[in-house]
Design a protein around this motif. Structure first.
Motif, PDB file in Angstrom:
ATOM      1  N   VAL A  15       3.435  -1.952  17.078  1.00  0.00           N
ATOM      2  CA  VAL A  15       4.415  -1.003  16.560  1.00  0.00           C
ATOM      3  C   VAL A  15       3.709   0.302  16.193  1.00  0.00           C
ATOM      4  N   ALA A  16       4.013   1.366  16.914  1.00  0.00           N
ATOM      5  CA  ALA A  16       3.433   2.676  16.625  1.00  0.00           C
ATOM      6  C   ALA A  16       4.281   3.400  15.594  1.00  0.00           C
ATOM      7  N   GLU A  17       3.661   4.358  14.913  1.00  0.00           N
ATOM      8  CA  GLU A  17       4.360   5.093  13.851  1.00  0.00           C
ATOM      9  C   GLU A  17       3.781   6.497  13.759  1.00  0.00           C
TER      10      GLU A  17
ATOM     11  N   LEU B 296       9.661  13.639  19.259  1.00  0.00           N
ATOM     12  CA  LEU B 296       9.129  14.658  18.348  1.00  0.00           C
ATOM     13  C   LEU B 296       8.701  14.047  17.018  1.00  0.00           C
ATOM     14  N   TYR B 297       9.654  13.428  16.301  1.00  0.00           N
ATOM     15  CA  TYR B 297       9.377  12.890  14.967  1.00  0.00           C
ATOM     16  C   TYR B 297      10.127  11.574  14.776  1.00  0.00           C
TER      17      TYR B 297
ATOM     18  N   GLU C 182       0.335   8.362  16.827  1.00  0.00           N
ATOM     19  CA  GLU C 182       0.397   7.187  17.688  1.00  0.00           C
ATOM     20  C   GLU C 182       1.479   7.282  18.762  1.00  0.00           C
ATOM     21  N   ILE C 183       2.486   8.125  18.529  1.00  0.00           N
ATOM     22  CA  ILE C 183       3.535   8.377  19.528  1.00  0.00           C
ATOM     23  C   ILE C 183       3.419   9.858  19.878  1.00  0.00           C
ATOM     24  N   PRO C 184       2.774  10.197  20.977  1.00  0.00           N
ATOM     25  CA  PRO C 184       2.433  11.601  21.256  1.00  0.00           C
ATOM     26  C   PRO C 184       3.648  12.536  21.220  1.00  0.00           C
ATOM     27  N   LYS C 185       3.551  13.513  20.354  1.00  0.00           N
ATOM     28  CA  LYS C 185       4.627  14.474  20.152  1.00  0.00           C
ATOM     29  C   LYS C 185       4.854  15.320  21.398  1.00  0.00           C
ATOM     30  N   GLY C 186       6.093  15.407  21.839  1.00  0.00           N
ATOM     31  CA  GLY C 186       6.449  16.223  22.990  1.00  0.00           C
ATOM     32  C   GLY C 186       6.130  15.588  24.325  1.00  0.00           C
ATOM     33  N   GLU C 187       5.518  14.390  24.319  1.00  0.00           N
ATOM     34  CA  GLU C 187       5.131  13.726  25.571  1.00  0.00           C
ATOM     35  C   GLU C 187       5.732  12.345  25.717  1.00  0.00           C
TER      36      GLU C 187
ATOM     37  N   CYS D  26       0.830  -1.199   0.000  1.00  0.00           N
ATOM     38  CA  CYS D  26       0.000   0.000   0.000  1.00  0.00           C
ATOM     39  C   CYS D  26       0.866   1.252   0.000  1.00  0.00           C
ATOM     40  N   ARG D  27       0.329   2.277  -0.622  1.00  0.00           N
ATOM     41  CA  ARG D  27       0.952   3.598  -0.563  1.00  0.00           C
ATOM     42  C   ARG D  27       0.576   4.227   0.762  1.00  0.00           C
ATOM     43  N   LEU D  28       1.568   4.781   1.457  1.00  0.00           N
ATOM     44  CA  LEU D  28       1.344   5.346   2.780  1.00  0.00           C
ATOM     45  C   LEU D  28       1.047   6.838   2.657  1.00  0.00           C
ATOM     46  N   ALA D  29      -0.239   7.158   2.552  1.00  0.00           N
ATOM     47  CA  ALA D  29      -0.636   8.561   2.444  1.00  0.00           C
ATOM     48  C   ALA D  29      -0.337   9.323   3.726  1.00  0.00           C
ATOM     49  N   SER D  30      -0.138   8.598   4.820  1.00  0.00           N
ATOM     50  CA  SER D  30       0.164   9.229   6.094  1.00  0.00           C
ATOM     51  C   SER D  30       1.628   9.653   6.208  1.00  0.00           C
ATOM     52  N   ARG D  31       2.423   9.329   5.186  1.00  0.00           N
ATOM     53  CA  ARG D  31       3.856   9.662   5.227  1.00  0.00           C
ATOM     54  C   ARG D  31       4.223  10.591   4.075  1.00  0.00           C
TER      55      ARG D  31
END
Length: 393
Positions: free
Chosen positions: A260-262, A103-104, A266-271, A34-39
């Motif tokens: 596996v979070a991505e 962060l990212y 799914e991985i809270p930014k700054g927290e 699949c194409r990852l539109a989220s990336r």
């Protein structure tokens, strides 16, 4: 893409037609792509691009990108406009705050330089110094929602490094190939039957150029996190017609099943604390490299060896053990039924599956009864992923 180029693209690079989405794990769907539109795709270009990223990110990129090329198998067919040796394996890394919070996340690819491409006859280039004027380049697969802020953040850290940073998502797209039938049996970082597209002389060079994706090639590379996750790649856009790709939610379910979070959704930014989200187990963190942003907290937590909470996959069921669809939303609290004590939070939910940050002691206790706080009818089954090291539990 020319008809000739399309006809020569192997079946492995043509994802199957999208199927009806299963909210149970997609293990019965075979191999999907699949194409990852989220990336999105960001290009770091310049002679100091790799060193710049190495100085900021959690992984040892200089070692990853300078791996001995002789360890990569020679291609079994001369391929014009392709590298003489396989590309360096992609690396997975994260950028943290100075306090060590996430962060990212970035998947980093270093395309072979043009001077190392085979010529039109399929001959290998001569070894030697990089030609004057040829710059280094790193492509990064990043969270599309955060791409503008990510670029602005890296530009603030650029200072005197000779590197240009651009969003090239209009030219490239991120893809994932996954499923239980994707098995890694070769030592190469590339999928054996899909290492690259190319052919010898006597073909339409316009079609060849299109199929090579200009200078980068069409290549599936092993996901740098886990073998379970299959293969990943950055390809010229568009790669295939939109009706040939699987729904991205199939891939999300596959990740959820494996815990596996991505991305920052799914991985809270700054927290998020990276070790609680298992980034060390996903090869995103090097404990051998020198300093990087946020290293102090990561090193201290790692060497202390005590992590009481971890991201875990979970299943939502009723009192009879039947799976419940669309019954939970992200942010829902998970509590121990006996004590009514909060033990974690759901951060991702899709169908009857989800992931959440849970206290290991309560979540993995045999015969534990845990449920959603605001809905007593929804019970939670925490699942320990197969890939977890024994020492985590």
């Amino acid at each position: 893409m020319s008809p000739l180029a399309r006809s020569l693209v192997p079946h492995l690079l043509r994802p199957r037609r999208a199927r009806a989405l299963h909210t149970s794990p997609p293990s019965d769907l075979g191999v999907l792509a699949c194409r990852l539109a989220s990336r999105a795709v960001v290009r770091f270009a310049g002679p100091e691009a790799a060193r710049f990223l190495h100085s900021l990110l959690t992984n040892d990129l200089l070692s990853a990108f300078s791996a001995d090329a002789s360890s990569t198998p020679q291609r079994y067919a001369p391929t014009p406009n392709a590298p003489a040796r396989g590309p360096a394996a992609p690396a997975y890394a994260a950028l943290l705050t100075p306090q060590g919070r996430f962060l990212y996340d970035l998947f980093l690819y270093r395309p072979p330089p043009r001077s190392q491409m085979l010529d039109r006859t399929g001959s290998a280039p001569e070894t030697g110094e990089r030609p004057e004027g040829e710059t280094g380049e790193v492509l990064a697969d990043v969270d599309a929602v955060e791409v503008d802020e990510l670029i602005a953040c890296f530009k603030r850290y650029r200072l005197r490094f000779k590197v240009e940073i651009d969003n090239v998502s209009d030219d490239f797209a991120c893809w994932q190939r996954f499923g239980r039938d994707v098995v890694h049996t070769e030592p190469s970082t590339q999928e054996p039957e899909a290492q690259s597209i190319g052919w010898g002389q006597g073909v339409d060079h316009a079609g060849e150029s299109a199929a090579q994706g200009d200078d980068h090639g069409w290549q599936w590379l092993k996901d740098p996190r886990l073998d379970y996750l299959g293969y990943r790649g950055i390809f010229p856009a568009p790669l295939v017609e939109s009706d040939k790709e699987a729904d991205e939610r199939h891939y999300q379910l596959w990740r959820i099943e494996n815990g596996v979070a991505e991305g920052s959704t799914e991985i809270p930014k700054g927290e998020a604390i990276p070790l609680e989200y298992n980034l060390a187990g996903l090869d995103a963190i090097s404990f051998e490299k020198g300093c990087y942003i946020g290293q102090e907290l990561i090193a201290r937590t790692h060497h202390r060896g005590v992590i009481r909470k971890r991201l875990m996959p979970m299943k939502f069921v009723d009192e009879n053990g039947e799976e419940l669809e669309q019954a939970v939303i992200p942010g829902s609290e998970v509590v121990d039924e006996a004590s009514d004590k909060k033990i974690g939070t759901v951060n991702t939910a899709l169908g009857s599956r989800g992931m959440g940050l849970l206290r290991l002691e309560e979540a993995l206790t045999q015969n534990s009864n845990i449920r959603i706080s605001n809905n007593k009818d929804v019970r939670v089954k925490a699942i320990k992923p197969e890939w977890w090291p024994a020492e985590w539990t």
